[in-house]
Write an enzyme that holds these catalytic residues in place. Structure first.
Site, short mmCIF file in Angstrom:
data_model
loop_
_atom_site.label_atom_id
_atom_site.label_comp_id
_atom_site.label_asym_id
_atom_site.label_seq_id
_atom_site.Cartn_x
_atom_site.Cartn_y
_atom_site.Cartn_z
N VAL A 131 0.82 -1.22 0.00
CA VAL A 131 0.00 0.00 0.00
C VAL A 131 0.85 1.26 0.00
O VAL A 131 0.69 2.12 -0.87
CB VAL A 131 -0.97 0.01 1.19
CG1 VAL A 131 -1.77 1.30 1.24
CG2 VAL A 131 -1.92 -1.18 1.12
N LYS A 204 -4.09 0.09 -4.71
CA LYS A 204 -3.77 0.24 -3.29
C LYS A 204 -5.01 0.58 -2.46
O LYS A 204 -5.19 0.05 -1.36
CB LYS A 204 -2.71 1.33 -3.12
CG LYS A 204 -1.35 0.94 -3.68
CD LYS A 204 -0.36 2.09 -3.66
CE LYS A 204 1.00 1.66 -4.19
NZ LYS A 204 1.96 2.79 -4.23
N GLY A 301 10.66 2.56 -3.09
CA GLY A 301 12.10 2.42 -2.92
C GLY A 301 12.46 1.10 -2.26
O GLY A 301 11.65 0.49 -1.55
#
Length: 401
Positions: A131, A204, A301
């Protein structure tokens, strides 16, 4: 000390981040778990690429090699798409393995099926990273707001879109220039469709709908718009009257079930998302007891995502059969939404011009269907939902045109 046997599916940016994070934090993690961690195998796509992993780790392109391991406790899944991920995870669940996934598309499509299977085989299924990467929204809902009825969740859930909008606002670039910069910095894929068309945020918010209300709306009834039609002129116009345009996914209950929208929204300076810039994500959760809580931080990331997945690993061994949390789907009270209309028009009926603004920015309050009917007669206007409080002295100065 007992050994925890782990395997990884995928060794791209996220998979490599998980491996490196476990190695770097090994002493701390093993102390918290009370177990030695052994990464036994990694499923890779291309066997010709050299990977820097311990010689004791099995690198294989064949999922059956992982399924054949004599001992396997936890599988980290970090690949893209519904298949073959769904098939792989179903097999590992049936083998009795706990699952930690970052695959938002898979969970939006097949989350209910996988949760049911995990319950049947009495294993844990965790997906915090799917999410908002390092932002602990799922654990907050499961553990921090369990006594609340969740009245609304909204969020900036796609870092690429937020970066592009920030660049349009701060540097007055064109959309294409901002998108190219996002690609150069590695924030956008070569094919950025999922990001700029709103699909990433869409998946999400569907995961959150499943978690909070136990169901999803029909997909064809959901408003889904990306940022590809937002122009630098829109950004500049909104900025001139103190607003910023953000891409926001929103989830609310209603008498007919959850209501979801994913679209660009104009936010006022009082809104908590006003200052969320760059690739950061943010979520605001409103509970009937707790009020509004805002979380923000890196939403993508290698290490932020790995952080969430390793926290999921720890949560599995605090309570490996922890259930999904459902909040009662009780409709909020009647609410009349606000809107920002941008464009040049000669006549405006019952629409208020924002004070101290340049011509072409209009404030409206009313049901979406009524506003959209009006827009059919004025096709050159652009509509943005408006979030955040307009200062009372400004609102009192609104003048009808």
């Amino acid at each position: 000390m007992e050994t925890l046997h782990v395997a990884l599916i995928g060794f791209g940016t996220v998979g490599k981040g998980i491996y490196e994070s476990i190695e770097e934090q090994r002493e701390q993690l093993e102390s918290l778990l009370g177990k030695t961690i052994s990464i036994d195998a990694i499923l890779i796509k291309d066997g010709d690429i050299n990977r820097e992993v311990d010689n004791n780790v099995l690198l294989t392109t064949n999922v059956e090699d992982l399924l054949s391991l004599p001992q396997l406790d936890v599988v980290f899944e970090a690949i893209i798409g519904v298949e073959p991920a769904r098939t792989y995870l179903a097999k590992f669940i049936e083998k009795g393995c706990h699952i930690v996934s970052a695959n938002k598309e898979l969970l939006a499509h097949k989350g209910k099926e996988l949760r049911s299977l995990a319950t049947k085989y009495k294993v844990g299924l965790r997906y915090e990273a799917a999410v908002a990467a390092s932002i602990p929204i799922l654990s907050t809902l499961r553990e921090g707001l369990k006594s609340n009825q969740i009245q609304e969740i909204s969020g900036i859930l796609n870092g690429t879109s937020n970066f592009i909008l920030s660049e349009l606002q701060q540097k007055e670039l064109s959309f294409e220039q901002a998108l190219n910069e996002a690609k150069e910095k590695g924030y956008a894929e070569a094919d950025p469709t999922n990001d700029i068309k709103g699909w990433d945020a869409f998946y999400k918010i569907l995961i959150l709908s499943d978690l909070v209300y136990g169901e999803q709306p029909e997909w064809d009834r959901i408003i889904r718009k990306g940022i590809d039609e937002v122009t630098s002129a829109d950004i500049k116009k909104a900025e001139s009257i103190g607003f910023r345009i953000k891409h926001i996914a929103s989830l609310k209950p209603s008498a007919d079930g959850p209501v979801i929208s994913v679209e660009p929204v104009a936010v006022t300076s009082s809104h908590p998302f006003f200052h969320v810039a760059g690739v950061n994500n943010a979520l605001q959760v409103t509970g009937n007891l707790a009020g509004s809580i805002t979380l923000n931080g890196p939403g993508a990331g290698a290490y932020p995502t790995a952080s969430a997945m390793i926290e999921d690993l720890l949560s599995l061994y605090r309570n490996s059969s922890e259930s999904v949390f459902y909040s009662p789907s009780k409709e909020n009270g009647a609410e009349v939404p606000d809107w920002l209309l941008l464009g040049e028009i000669s006549e405006v009926m019952s629409i208020e011009l924002l004070p101290l603004s340049e011509n072409g920015a209009y404030y409206a309050s009313g049901n979406r269907s009524d506003i959209e009917t009006y827009l059919e007669q004025n096709p050159f206007l652009k509509l943005y939902p408006l979030k955040g409080l307009i200062k009372e002295h400004d609102r009192s100065n609104l003048a009808l045109v």
